[in-house]
Design an enzyme around this catalytic site. Structure first.
Site, PDB file in Angstrom:
ATOM      1  N   LYS A   1       0.517  -1.341   0.173  1.00  0.00           N
ATOM      2  CA  LYS A   1       0.275  -0.384   0.222  1.00  0.00           C
ATOM      3  C   LYS A   1       0.964   1.165   0.006  1.00  0.00           C
ATOM      4  CE  LYS A   1      -4.851   0.625   0.705  1.00  0.00           C
ATOM      5  NZ  LYS A   1      -5.375  -0.321  -0.365  1.00  0.00           N
TER       6      LYS A   1
ATOM      7  N   ASP B   1      -6.722   4.329  -4.324  1.00  0.00           N
ATOM      8  CA  ASP B   1      -7.386   4.416  -2.806  1.00  0.00           C
ATOM      9  C   ASP B   1      -8.183   5.158  -2.690  1.00  0.00           C
ATOM     10  OD1 ASP B   1      -7.678   2.044  -0.413  1.00  0.00           O
ATOM     11  OD2 ASP B   1      -7.472   3.775   0.348  1.00  0.00           O
TER      12      ASP B   1
HETATM   13  N1  GLU Z   1      -7.268  -0.278  -2.970  1.00  0.00           N
HETATM   14  C1  GLU Z   1      -8.229  -0.544  -3.625  1.00  0.00           C
HETATM   15  C2  GLU Z   1      -8.523  -1.408  -1.982  1.00  0.00           C
HETATM   16  O1  GLU Z   1      -7.443  -1.215  -0.952  1.00  0.00           O
HETATM   17  C3  GLU Z   1      -7.926  -1.687  -4.407  1.00  0.00           C
HETATM   18  C4  GLU Z   1      -6.335  -1.171  -4.387  1.00  0.00           C
HETATM   19  C5  GLU Z   1      -5.550  -2.218  -5.467  1.00  0.00           C
HETATM   20  O2  GLU Z   1      -6.933  -2.552  -6.933  1.00  0.00           O
HETATM   21  O3  GLU Z   1      -4.712  -2.356  -5.970  1.00  0.00           O
HETATM   22  O4  GLU Z   1      -7.952  -2.648  -2.118  1.00  0.00           O
END
Ligand code: GLU
Length: 451
Positions: free
Chosen positions: A131, A171
């Site tokens: 992340k 996100d």
């Molecule tokens: N931010 C999204 C999550 O919390 C998607 C992450 C992504 O698609 O890599 O899963």
């Protein structure tokens, strides 16, 4: 059992000592460790102190923190902080979104990255957990300012990512516009047209159909699965939805497609309740086109809608609830309110939106509770499908992606449900999802040696 509980408690205390001032990370770790005692008792190889599995799992493989200088439209220079936490790559390249929000710090990114490991494992699609983000606040910034910020952010990030290494996406605060600017800068710096380095791209240049919808759609499909087990369906039910970003909008859309009536949406200032049900076209105009506030929706909608400044959206009575805004937005008091109004199911579209106390209260009251790791995994699952399409240089139809999404959400529900049963916690999707995700990552880590 007692021994493994004590071991886990000691590990938790040590993790908190080593990572001070990271309350969200502590919360995410505690919530997982609390549910692992039965799997440690049944599978002693996981608890063997000689292999330090939990210690390795809770320590990111790599943490990158960097300066992001950028110039605003008046020529003033601002300095933000950029983060990428590459948490675990036992199952595949690091995968997870970027969050641009003033609340972002290393502890928030670590909590999100830690959750992402198990969520991604649950999809069964061969993606590790990571992340990132920045404390940059895109609100009120011009397109040109957002572009310059994204270019500066990628100027550093590009050396750490790649289609086989680490694949960021969106996100909170990072949507199609930001992914476009980030991709452009990556392409320029590297001189590579490497579609699989980012997901959430535009439909005409490597993006997958249904990716913008996937998290919200998936969260509703997960709720439908939980209700099906109880012999019920979403058809005819009223719903309370928080948030008004990408997840909330497509939660509302899928609820309407399945015959439910979503009554609310919210932002950080207040919420809207619409007695006729949310007018999605108007909400999309306000939020996606004008990047405005939900209060503007209420002003334009007419008499059926009212705006409640600073209130709690959970005060609106409904049959099902979809926390789809941000962490810790539904607390113990909110849970009591929801229980008193007879809520049947809660499905987490956001990451960790329900406090531990609220989760306990909802579960004790017999409410079907879908934790984010399972319920909101549809977004990252379709990101993984985007990576597959990019690798094959093809684009699947919306119908095919949606079919895959439904199949994956069904499989995640099934594995969480069955795992909970197997470990003596029937109907407890928190335990089921945590253990099922943990087993997949732990087995891969044990097989791959001390890394
Ligand atoms: N931010 C999204 C999550 O919390 C998607 C992450 C992504 O698609 O890599 O899963």
């Amino acid at each position: 059992m007692k021994d493994s509980k004590d071991t886990l408690e000691a590990l938790r205390a040590e993790i908190e000592r080593r990572n001070p001032a990271q309350p969200e990370f502590h919360q995410a770790v505690r919530e997982v460790l609390e549910t692992l005692a039965p799997v440690f008792a049944a599978r002693p190889e996981y608890a063997d102190p000689a292999v330090a599995l939990v210690e390795r799992l809770t320590e990111p493989e790599r943490q990158i923190v960097f300066r992001v200088p950028w110039q605003d439209d008046r020529g003033r220079v601002h300095v933000n902080r950029g983060f990428r936490v590459e948490f675990n790559s036992a199952l595949g390249p690091y995968k997870g979104g970027l969050r641009f929000h003033p609340s972002v710090d290393i502890g928030v990114v670590k909590f999100l990255g830690f959750e992402q490991i198990f969520k991604n494992a649950l999809t069964g699609l061969g993606i590790g957990g990571g992340k990132g983000g920045s404390d940059f606040d895109p609100r009120g910034r011009s397109d040109a300012e957002v572009m310059r910020f994204c270019q500066s952010f990628m100027t550093e990030l590009h050396r750490h990512i790649g289609e086989h290494t680490d694949v960021p996406a969106g996100d909170i605060g990072v949507g199609g516009r930001e992914i476009g600017y980030l991709f452009g800068q990556y392409r320029r710096i590297t001189n590579r047209w490497e579609a699989g380095v980012l997901t959430g791209k535009g439909a005409g240049w490597g993006g997958s159909a249904i990716r913008p919808q996937a998290t919200g759609y998936g969260s509703v499909l997960f709720a439908a699965e939980m209700l099906k087990v109880r012999g019920e369906s979403l058809d005819g039910l009223s719903a309370v939805v928080s948030g008004s970003g990408n997840v909330a909008l497509y939660t509302i859309e899928k609820l309407q497609q399945l015959g439910a009536n979503p009554l609310t949406c919210s932002d950080s200032h207040g919420y809207v309740v619409d007695d006729k049900g949310i007018d999605l076209a108007l909400l999309k105009q306000v939020k996606e086109v004008e990047r405005g506030r939900v209060s503007e929706y209420a002003q334009r909608r007419g008499t059926s809608a009212r705006y409640v400044q600073g209130g709690r959206v959970w005060d609106v009575p409904a049959d099902v609830a979809f926390p789809s805004a941000t962490q810790n937005e539904l607390d113990g008091q909110d849970a009591r309110t929801l229980i008193a109004s007879g809520v049947k199911a809660v499905s987490e579209g956001a990451n960790m939106p329900t406090t531990p106390q609220a989760v306990r209260l909802l579960q004790q009251a017999g409410v079907a509770f879908g934790p984010g790791k399972a319920a909101n995994a549809g977004g990252v699952a379709v990101s993984a499908l985007e990576m597959s399409q990019n690798a094959a240089r093809i684009a699947w139809s919306a119908e095919r992606v949606e079919e895959e999404l439904a199949r994956i959400m069904g499989a995640i529900h099934a594995v969480a449900y069955e795992t909970a049963e197997r470990y003596g916690a029937p109907g407890d999707y928190v335990t089921g999802a945590n253990i099922a995700g943990f087993e997949r990552v732990a087995d891969a880590m044990l097989a791959q040696g001390v890394i």
